[in-house]
Every structure is written in structure tokens, then in C-alpha cells.
Design a protein around this motif. Structure first.
Motif, PDB file in Angstrom:
ATOM      1  N   PHE A  10      34.071 -22.001 160.647  1.00 44.87           N
ATOM      2  CA  PHE A  10      34.195 -20.813 159.786  1.00 44.87           C
ATOM      3  C   PHE A  10      32.798 -20.395 159.361  1.00 44.87           C
ATOM      4  CE2 PHE A  10      38.480 -22.405 159.465  1.00 44.87           C
ATOM      5  CZ  PHE A  10      39.251 -21.255 159.340  1.00 44.87           C
ATOM      6  N   GLY A  11      32.411 -19.162 159.684  1.00 45.98           N
ATOM      7  CA  GLY A  11      31.108 -18.638 159.259  1.00 45.98           C
ATOM      8  C   GLY A  11      30.069 -18.766 160.354  1.00 45.98           C
ATOM      9  N   TYR A  12      29.409 -17.648 160.616  1.00 50.73           N
ATOM     10  CA  TYR A  12      28.328 -17.656 161.606  1.00 50.73           C
ATOM     11  C   TYR A  12      27.142 -16.905 161.010  1.00 50.73           C
ATOM     12  CZ  TYR A  12      26.189 -17.698 166.252  1.00 50.73           C
ATOM     13  OH  TYR A  12      25.342 -17.928 167.313  1.00 50.73           O
ATOM     14  N   GLY A  13      26.720 -17.392 159.830  1.00 51.73           N
ATOM     15  CA  GLY A  13      25.545 -16.819 159.178  1.00 51.73           C
ATOM     16  C   GLY A  13      24.368 -17.750 159.377  1.00 51.73           C
ATOM     17  N   ILE A  36      35.123 -19.583 166.466  1.00 48.53           N
ATOM     18  CA  ILE A  36      34.355 -19.272 165.256  1.00 48.53           C
ATOM     19  C   ILE A  36      35.082 -18.136 164.529  1.00 48.53           C
ATOM     20  CG2 ILE A  36      32.128 -18.559 164.298  1.00 48.53           C
ATOM     21  CD1 ILE A  36      30.813 -19.440 166.949  1.00 48.53           C
ATOM     22  N   VAL A  37      35.483 -18.405 163.289  1.00 48.73           N
ATOM     23  CA  VAL A  37      36.128 -17.345 162.498  1.00 48.73           C
ATOM     24  C   VAL A  37      35.101 -16.747 161.547  1.00 48.73           C
ATOM     25  CG1 VAL A  37      37.844 -16.856 160.699  1.00 48.73           C
ATOM     26  CG2 VAL A  37      38.479 -18.233 162.676  1.00 48.73           C
ATOM     27  N   VAL A  38      34.953 -15.423 161.625  1.00 49.44           N
ATOM     28  CA  VAL A  38      34.017 -14.693 160.761  1.00 49.44           C
ATOM     29  C   VAL A  38      34.785 -13.589 160.041  1.00 49.44           C
ATOM     30  CG1 VAL A  38      31.860 -15.201 161.968  1.00 49.44           C
ATOM     31  CG2 VAL A  38      33.341 -13.364 162.803  1.00 49.44           C
ATOM     32  N   LYS A  39      34.044 -12.761 159.287  1.00 49.30           N
ATOM     33  CA  LYS A  39      34.728 -11.788 158.440  1.00 49.30           C
ATOM     34  C   LYS A  39      34.623 -10.343 158.938  1.00 49.30           C
ATOM     35  CE  LYS A  39      34.479 -10.439 153.589  1.00 49.30           C
ATOM     36  NZ  LYS A  39      33.675 -10.657 152.391  1.00 49.30           N
ATOM     37  N   ILE A  72      31.129 -20.728 155.037  1.00 48.35           N
ATOM     38  CA  ILE A  72      31.169 -19.322 154.624  1.00 48.35           C
ATOM     39  C   ILE A  72      30.591 -19.199 153.212  1.00 48.35           C
ATOM     40  CG2 ILE A  72      33.193 -18.941 156.086  1.00 48.35           C
ATOM     41  CD1 ILE A  72      34.853 -18.557 153.540  1.00 48.35           C
ATOM     42  N   ASP A  73      30.312 -17.954 152.822  1.00 51.31           N
ATOM     43  CA  ASP A  73      29.636 -17.743 151.539  1.00 51.31           C
ATOM     44  C   ASP A  73      30.594 -17.240 150.458  1.00 51.31           C
ATOM     45  OD1 ASP A  73      30.078 -15.351 152.812  1.00 51.31           O
ATOM     46  OD2 ASP A  73      28.220 -14.417 152.140  1.00 51.31           O
ATOM     47  N   ASP A  74      31.896 -17.508 150.644  1.00 52.03           N
ATOM     48  CA  ASP A  74      32.889 -17.026 149.679  1.00 52.03           C
ATOM     49  C   ASP A  74      33.670 -18.262 149.193  1.00 52.03           C
ATOM     50  OD1 ASP A  74      35.386 -16.272 148.632  1.00 52.03           O
ATOM     51  OD2 ASP A  74      35.522 -14.484 149.896  1.00 52.03           O
ATOM     52  N   GLU A 121      27.905 -33.410 152.940  1.00 54.46           N
ATOM     53  CA  GLU A 121      26.500 -33.768 152.699  1.00 54.46           C
ATOM     54  C   GLU A 121      25.611 -32.538 152.519  1.00 54.46           C
ATOM     55  OE1 GLU A 121      25.086 -37.265 152.684  1.00 54.46           O
ATOM     56  OE2 GLU A 121      23.867 -35.865 151.556  1.00 54.46           O
ATOM     57  N   ALA A 122      25.890 -31.469 153.264  1.00 58.27           N
ATOM     58  CA  ALA A 122      25.023 -30.284 153.219  1.00 58.27           C
ATOM     59  C   ALA A 122      25.101 -29.537 151.899  1.00 58.27           C
ATOM     60  CB  ALA A 122      25.400 -29.336 154.366  1.00 58.27           C
ATOM     61  N   SER A 123      26.109 -29.858 151.096  1.00 64.37           N
ATOM     62  CA  SER A 123      26.277 -29.098 149.850  1.00 64.37           C
ATOM     63  C   SER A 123      25.223 -29.454 148.801  1.00 64.37           C
ATOM     64  CB  SER A 123      27.683 -29.327 149.274  1.00 64.37           C
ATOM     65  OG  SER A 123      27.835 -30.689 148.902  1.00 64.37           O
TER      66      SER A 123
END
Ligand SMILES: NC(=O)c1ccc[n+]([C@@H]2O[C@H](COP(=O)([O-])OP(=O)(O)OC[C@H]3O[C@@H](n4cnc5c(N)ncnc54)[C@H](OP(=O)(O)O)[C@@H]3O)[C@@H](O)[C@H]2O)c1
Length: 399
Positions: A10-13, A36-39, A72-74, A121-123
Motif C-alpha cells: 500500500f503506497g508508492y510514495g 501496489i494499491v495507491v490512491k 501510506i500517509d493517511d 521498525e520503520a515507524s
């Protein structure tokens, strides 16, 4: 397990693209990104269109997908994705600190119930493996406290203000370099650092306070006078995600600290992150690295995916074995400054150790109850600035 892992992304930013590249350049992982699911429909992408979908169910309901990677950023949408994926018994990796800080206990409960694994871990501090270090290396040794520089944007701004730039110019520079958003609130007011602190509190001490009970004060109102005060005290101002075990109570908050030359974080500059840990037997250690950016963040996500291949799951041993509770009821020594002396006088000090008055700048140094500070909205209060003055904290002021 030799089977090729199928990943649903999810997310390709910024991070999603870094992760795609990292997977492709890690043949030993034996994994492939299937969907890949994007918006946003119609956005130009650098991969063939058949990779992309706009429907979450194309990953969540695909029985061939073993691991869901949520980048994703949401935060609200991320919560639904992660929850559904765990309920579907998929393994999940996420980098979304805001979502995790708000929903961690519930997500742990679901992953336990469904016998699946949720890694993130990335958070916190991206490429610094701090969560796994707390989980595994420090499974038995007792963490006494930590001081984290967990937000690269504010550390960059403070590096520049410590060199004489004013706050507005330093922020503009950070924005031009891509370290700060056009709306920098989440970073400069300490929210991002707070979400990371909450995640670390769980792994270091086993406590999970909700974000609204954890205090965050940022660096928005830093003035050259405060920087000069720090310099004259042989210190630098640093924004810490701070936690300490005081007599089996855990305190944790985000605020500017006056950090002296002896502290390992004194020389951590610019966009770097660092977590300084104090443990009963290991004593002091500093973990330093890049806490943001496509590649460093993707590296942490890659590491989680790799760990999932070996059936790794967090044990949350500190939650199970320690019986610590989070408190805001303690005393600490602060530097509190304002251009208006009357504003300073409104804040009750238990013990005042130093007072300075001048026409344009006044400060007090002394002990206050932390509950007094958390009632003040420093981020929206132009007239006030505080920094933690010393590394001593007390539950009782009479000690
Ligand atoms: N950037 C960093 O250095 C960093 C470091 C640590 C952690 N993180 C975390 O990593 C996550 C991703 O950050 P980022 O910087 O990569 O963000 P970003 O560059 O803004 O990219 C966000 C991606 O999410 C997609 N998206 C947004 N809402 C969606 C939805 N409802 N369903 C599907 N896709 C959706 C966007 O789709 P479109 O492409 O269609 O717009 C875009 O591809 C965030 O949680 C962030 O806090 C980032």
C-alpha cells in the motif's frame, strides 16, 4: 522457507518507491511485490500499470499475498488496512507512527488472536533498529531511561539555530532541503516525536499511554536569547523524546532539553536521529542513524519483511513481565523564559533557584510539578519557552 514471498504494497510514495527498489535489489530475500494499491488515478508512475490498483481488496482479499506492507500517509485509512489485514491472518509491516501510537494495543490483540505478526521498525527513527534492539537485546536487562532525537526536521532546525540562524530562516532552509513539510506543525510542535516516543515506551517499559496524555512541546518559539542562554551554559538545545523509570513509575514526554557537552546526543546534528539508552547492566549506549528518507526507511521495512520470513514476532516481554505505570505526576528542573515577567510569575515553581530579569527577556530556573506544565499549551503560546534544565527527576519534591 524457500517459497517466494508475495508482498502486497500500500503506497508508492517516498518510502514505497524506496521499498520497491530495495526488494528488487535483495535477491536473497526471495520476495516479489505482486500488487501496489495507491490512491490517485492518472498519476504518472515509473512502473507498468498492471502493478497498480486503487482497491484495497485487491491485496486484502488475495489469498496468494503473504505479507501486507502499509506505507501510506493517511493514518485513518492505514488503521483500516492494517486491522483488516491482521484479521485476515496476513502478516503486516507498517511505518505509520501516528496510526500505531493511537491503536497499538488493539492491533497487538488482533495479531495475537489471529496468530499473525505485526512489525513496524520503520515507524521510529527509520534505519536505526531501535525497536528490535529494545525487544531482543534488552529483553532482560532493565531500561532505566532513554533520550531520543527522533525527529530529523527539528534536529536540523536546532542545529542551524545553534549556529546563529533565527528560527524562521532555519525552518525555511529545512523546507527547501525537503526535511520539513510546507505545514511543519507535526514536526516542529513535537507530535511526530511523541508518536515515536509512545511506540518506544511500549517496547522499553511495557506501558502504552494514549497520545492525549503524553505531553509534547516543540521548538516553534525558540529565540536567539534561548540559544545564547544554552551556549553560555555549555549546552545545546535539543528536542528529546524522553522517558525515565523513576521508582517503578514511567515518565515520558517531548520537549526541548538543555544538553551539555558530556551527553552523547550533544554532537548529533542536522537531520540525524539518535537514541541514547541507559540500562541497568549495559549502562549507556547511543544508536545513531538516518531517521527519514526513502532509502533509510525502506531499509527498516525490508528488515521487517526479512524477519517475517523467519517467523519473527515481537514478544512484548516488558508488557508481560514488568508492572510499570505511566505518570505525569513528578517534578523536574526547568528553564522557563518569557519577554513578559508577569507571564513567568503565573507559573508556580516548587523551588526557584535562579531568576533573571531585563527589559526584553526574563527567565527562571527551578523545580516545577510536571502537571503544571502540561496544562499550558506552549506550542500556541508565543510568550513562553521552556527547556528541561537537568537530568534529575523526582516523584517527591521533599527528597
Ligand atoms: N518519508 C519518510 O522519510 C518516512 C520516514 C518514516 C516513516 N514514514 C511513514 O511512511 C509512510 C509513507 O510516507 P511517505 O513519505 O512515503 O508518503 P508519501 O510520499 O506522501 O506517499 C504516500 C503514498 O500513499 C498513497 N496513499 C495515500 N492514501 C492512500 C489510500 N487511502 N490508499 C492507498 N494509497 C494511499 C499515496 O498514493 P498516490 O501515489 O496515489 O498519491 C502515495 O503513494 C507514512 O506513514 C510516514 O509517516 C515516512
Amino acid at each position: 522457507m524457500n517459497k517466494t514471498l508475495n508482498i502486497g504494497l500500500f503506497g508508492y510514495g517516498c518510502v514505497g518507491q524506496g521499498f520497491y527498489e530495495a526488494v528488487n535489489e535483495s535477491p536473497n530475500l526471495n520476495a516479489k511485490i505482486k500488487t501496489i494499491v495507491v490512491k490517485t488515478k492518472g498519476k504518472t508512475r515509473d512502473l507498468p500499470v498492471n502493478y497498480f490498483s486503487y482497491k484495497a481488496s485487491d491485496i486484502l482479499e488475495d489469498a496468494e499475498i503473504d505479507i501486507v506492507v502499509e506505507l501510506i500517509d493517511d493514518a485513518a485509512a492505514a488503521y483500516n488496512i492494517v486491522k483488516t489485514a491482521l484479521n485476515s491472518r496476513k502478516q503486516v509491516v507498517s511505518a505509520n507512527k501516528k496510526m500505531i501510537a493511537h491503536h497499538l494495543d488493539e492491533l497487538i490483540q488482533i495479531s495475537n488472536k489471529k496468530h499473525t505478526s505485526f512489525l513496524y521498525e520503520a515507524s521510529v527513527c527509520a534505519s536505526i533498529p531501535i525497536i528490535r534492539t529494545l525487544e531482543d537485546y534488552f529483553k532482560s536487562d532493565q531500561i532505566l531511561g532513554f533520550q531520543g532525537i527522533c525527529n530529523g526536521t527539528t534536529n536540523y532546525i536546532l542545529s542551524r539555530t545553534n549556529l546563529g540562524l533565527n528560527y524562521d530562516k532555519a525552518l525555511k532552509e529545512a523546507q527547501e532541503l525537503g526535511y520539513a513539510e510546507s505545514d511543519p506543525t507535526l514536526d516542529v510542535d513535537g507530535f511526530d516525536a511523541k508518536y515515536k516516543l509512545i511506540i518506544l515506551l511500549k517496547h522499553a517499559f511495557g506501558v502504552s499511554p494514549q497520545p492525549d496524555v503524553v505531553f509534547n512541546c516543540g521548538i516553534r518559539h525558540i529565540l536567539p536569547e534561548h540559544v545564547e542562554f544554552a551556549r553560555q551554559s555549555n549546552c545545546k538545545l535539543k528536542l528529546f523524546s524522553f522517558a525515565q523509570n523513576i521508582d517503578d513509575k514511567v515518565v515520558g514526554f517531548v520537549a526541548p532539553f538543555l544538553v551539555n557537552t558530556q551527553h552523547a546526543n550533544f554532537n548529533v546534528e542536522n537531520e540525524f536521529n539518535a537514541v541514547h539508552i541507559d540500562a541497568k547492566f549495559a549502562h549507556q549506549q547511543l544508536y545513531l542513524g538516518k531517521g527519514a528518507g526513502g532509502d533509510p526507511t525502506a531499509s527498516a521495512v525490508l528488515s521487517d519483511v526479512s524477519a517475517l520470513k523467519s517467523q519473527y514476532a515481537y514478544s512484548y516481554k516488558k508488557s508481560k513481565s514488568l508492572n510499570l505505570s505511566f505518570t505525569n505526576n513528578f517534578y523536574l528542573k526547568i528553564y522557563l523564559a518569557s519577554q513578559n515577567i508577569k507571564v513567568l510569575d503565573q507559573i508556580p515553581f516548587q523551588k526557584t533557584e535562579q531568576v533573571f530579569n531585563s527589559e526584553k527577556y526574563n527567565y527562571k530556573i527551578g523545580w516545577v510539578n510536571f502537571n503544571t506544565l502540561i496544562g499550558i499549551n506552549f506550542n500556541n503560546n508565543l510568550g513562553l519557552f521552556f527547556a528541561v534544565y537537568s537530568g534529575k527527576y523526582r516523584l517527591n519534591i521533599e527528597e
